[in-house]
Design a protein around this motif. Structure first.
Motif, PDB file in Angstrom:
ATOM      1  N   GLY A  83     -31.249 -72.521 -22.249  1.00 38.02           N
ATOM      2  CA  GLY A  83     -31.355 -71.364 -23.138  1.00 38.02           C
ATOM      3  C   GLY A  83     -32.501 -71.508 -24.123  1.00 38.02           C
ATOM      4  N   LYS A  84     -32.641 -72.717 -24.687  1.00 39.62           N
ATOM      5  CA  LYS A  84     -33.685 -72.946 -25.688  1.00 39.62           C
ATOM      6  C   LYS A  84     -35.078 -72.931 -25.058  1.00 39.62           C
ATOM      7  N   LEU A  85     -35.243 -73.630 -23.926  1.00 41.57           N
ATOM      8  CA  LEU A  85     -36.563 -73.698 -23.290  1.00 41.57           C
ATOM      9  C   LEU A  85     -36.975 -72.362 -22.683  1.00 41.57           C
ATOM     10  N   TYR A  86     -36.022 -71.693 -22.059  1.00 41.73           N
ATOM     11  CA  TYR A  86     -36.321 -70.368 -21.504  1.00 41.73           C
ATOM     12  C   TYR A  86     -36.672 -69.397 -22.626  1.00 41.73           C
ATOM     13  N   GLY A  87     -35.913 -69.474 -23.716  1.00 43.35           N
ATOM     14  CA  GLY A  87     -36.182 -68.603 -24.857  1.00 43.35           C
ATOM     15  C   GLY A  87     -37.515 -68.913 -25.512  1.00 43.35           C
ATOM     16  N   LEU A  88     -37.823 -70.215 -25.630  1.00 43.04           N
ATOM     17  CA  LEU A  88     -39.078 -70.595 -26.272  1.00 43.04           C
ATOM     18  C   LEU A  88     -40.279 -70.203 -25.418  1.00 43.04           C
ATOM     19  N   SER A  89     -40.178 -70.357 -24.100  1.00 44.84           N
ATOM     20  CA  SER A  89     -41.296 -69.990 -23.228  1.00 44.84           C
ATOM     21  C   SER A  89     -41.573 -68.491 -23.301  1.00 44.84           C
ATOM     22  N   THR A  90     -40.521 -67.700 -23.316  1.00 39.16           N
ATOM     23  CA  THR A  90     -40.718 -66.249 -23.398  1.00 39.16           C
ATOM     24  C   THR A  90     -41.178 -65.828 -24.793  1.00 39.16           C
TER      25      THR A  90
END
Length: 485
Positions: free
Chosen positions: A415-422
């Motif tokens: 959730g954090k990495l996907y959110g940060l990339s977007t």
């Protein structure tokens, strides 16, 4: 127990199809902006920005470039929010679980549709400013539905990436909702009725939240006896130790989980994979957003302002967007093609997943290059082909983004990495407004030079699949050396 076993498979597929329906109808509707703009112009939104100018032979011409700028700004802000808010939403989802995140998304979505229900009350453009919060709230709620549904892929093991890309394809197709609203409006159905109906559909979100999804998260790999939602037995909450201790798991699967869980969030964040992935996503996304943001204006220019012809091409574009849900699973099948097959000696599941992702990443870049070239050529009939390539590339982009993050990094940080990339790609996408200002200003409405610049920039994204390929080849070489000694 017999009740649980007999209902588990049915519940999984009900959850899958409920999530597809939810993403298809509610998650990415903002990307059908071109269809809604056509309607809003007839309702007089931002019409105060149109001015009379002197044209050829001293004739009076209505210049609505200022109106187009306002519509472009609304979309730019909403697209930024859709991507940027996945970061805080990812933290919300990781720390508070599925139910809390979805209830927050439902509240935001209802607020958005209620704002848009006031669109028909617009008199002389007095409520034009409502477009900004309405579309932004719709974007914020939509990404929460996507984020909480993608974990359903964990229930389908060998088809995990296929399910994740299916959901992202459904988000692409949801842009067709504004096209449906446009067609209903032309058939005599008011905008008020359409948006009140969307607001009432929130009951579907509530039913899915409490009946078909867990309160917390779906683990990966998912144990055979894992239950969730309304069950006739007690639902089980499992931690990592319980998952890895499951007797059904092989030693290799336990080792794979241990390897992935060793990485901290900071290590993932500073890795070459993450940096290049953000670059890959940001550049391709910017190309798509610029195309969507300038589509209406481009068609006006290529058709010499003929309303019926503009409407025809807008409809064609919207129809192709509906096919996103059919295009995206092909990317998932590419990434899952190795599942169920024996791996090379010493090869981990994560390494096999990364090796399979190389083709997906490369095809996405190749599609972007083709789409960008076609979209840069000012030839009207060619745009039909551009629409087709664009929807394939968009489906591959967002589905591949989520699938790559899920296989390259530990699931506890998804959730954090996907959110940060977007979120980082959303910051990069703000360049879209600078590009639009350049087109509407010094370039006098001609986007050709910006299109060429973005096409050249897209070549940089070939670095990402090349980097993953070289990494996998290096690991294979190390295995070969170890085996020979």
């Amino acid at each position: 127990m017999p009740c649980l076993v007999s209902s588990l498979t049915v519940r999984r597929y009900l959850t899958l199809f409920a999530g597809v329906f939810e993403c298809l109808c509610f998650s990415g509707t903002i990307f059908g902006w071109a269809s809604l703009v056509f309607v809003l112009k007839t309702k007089g939104y931002f019409s105060s920005h149109c001015t009379n100018t002197t044209g050829v032979n001293s004739t009076q011409v209505l210049d609505c470039s200022g109106q187009d700028k306002q519509f472009s700004l609304v979309f730019t802000i909403a697209a930024f929010i859709f991507n940027f808010l996945i970061l805080p939403n990812g933290f919300l989802f990781d720390h508070f679980g599925t139910t809390v995140a979805r209830l927050f998304g439902i509240y935001i979505n209802i607020s958005s549709t209620q704002d848009k229900a006031m669109f028909p009350l617009n008199k002389g453009g007095a409520l034009s400013s409502l477009l900004f919060p309405a579309l932004s709230l719709m974007a914020a709620g939509g990404n929460l539905f996507l984020l909480t549904n993608m974990q359903v892929g964990n229930m389908f093991g060998s088809r995990r990436s296929t399910v994740i890309t299916l959901y992202n394809g459904a988000v692409d197709s949801s842009s067709g909702i504004f096209f449906v609203i446009k067609m209903l409006y032309e058939a005599g159905i008011s905008l008020l009725s359409s948006f009140l109906f969307l607001s009432a559909c929130s009951i579907i979100h509530l039913l899915t939240t409490f009946l078909l999804l867990p309160r917390d998260h779906i683990p990966y790999p998912m144990p055979d006896d894992y239950t969730y939602g309304i069950t006739c037995g007690k639902s089980k909450t499992l931690n990592l130790e319980q998952i890895t201790g499951n007797a059904q798991m092989t030693t290799e699967e336990v080792e794979d989980i241990a390897v992935k869980q060793e990485k901290s969030f900071r290590e993932c964040l500073m890795s070459r994979f993450f940096v290049l992935h953000v670059l890959w996503l940001s550049v391709i996304q910017l190309r798509h957003l610029f195309f969507i943001g300038t589509l209406n204006h481009m068609l006006q220019r290529l058709t010499a302002g003929e309303p019926s012809l503009v409407s025809q091409y807008i409809n064609a574009f919207a129809i192709t967007q509906l096919c996103g849900v059919l295009c995206a699973p092909w990317n998932g099948l590419i990434m899952d093609r190795h599942k169920g097959k024996p791996r090379a000696a010493g090869e981990s599941e994560q390494e096999a997943d990364l090796r399979a992702s190389v083709l997906s990443l490369f095809l996405t870049v190749l599609q972007c290059l083709l789409f960008s070239i076609c979209g840069s050529i000012p030839y009207l009939p060619l745009q039909y082909f551009t629409f087709v390539v664009q929807v394939f590339n968009r489906a591959f982009l967002y589905g591949g983004d989520a699938a790559f993050v899920s296989v390259a990094f530990p699931s506890c940080h998804f959730g954090k990495l996907y959110g940060l990339s977007t979120a980082l790609s959303a910051v990069f996408s703000l360049l879209q407004y600078a590009c639009l200002a350049l087109v509407n200003g010094p370039l006098e409405g001609n986007p050709l030079y910006v299109n060429i610049a973005l096409t050249l920039l897209s070549l940089v994204t070939f670095i990402h699949p090349l980097s993953v390929f070289l990494h996998c080849r290096s690991l294979a070489s190390q295995r070969a050396i170890s085996a020979s000694t």
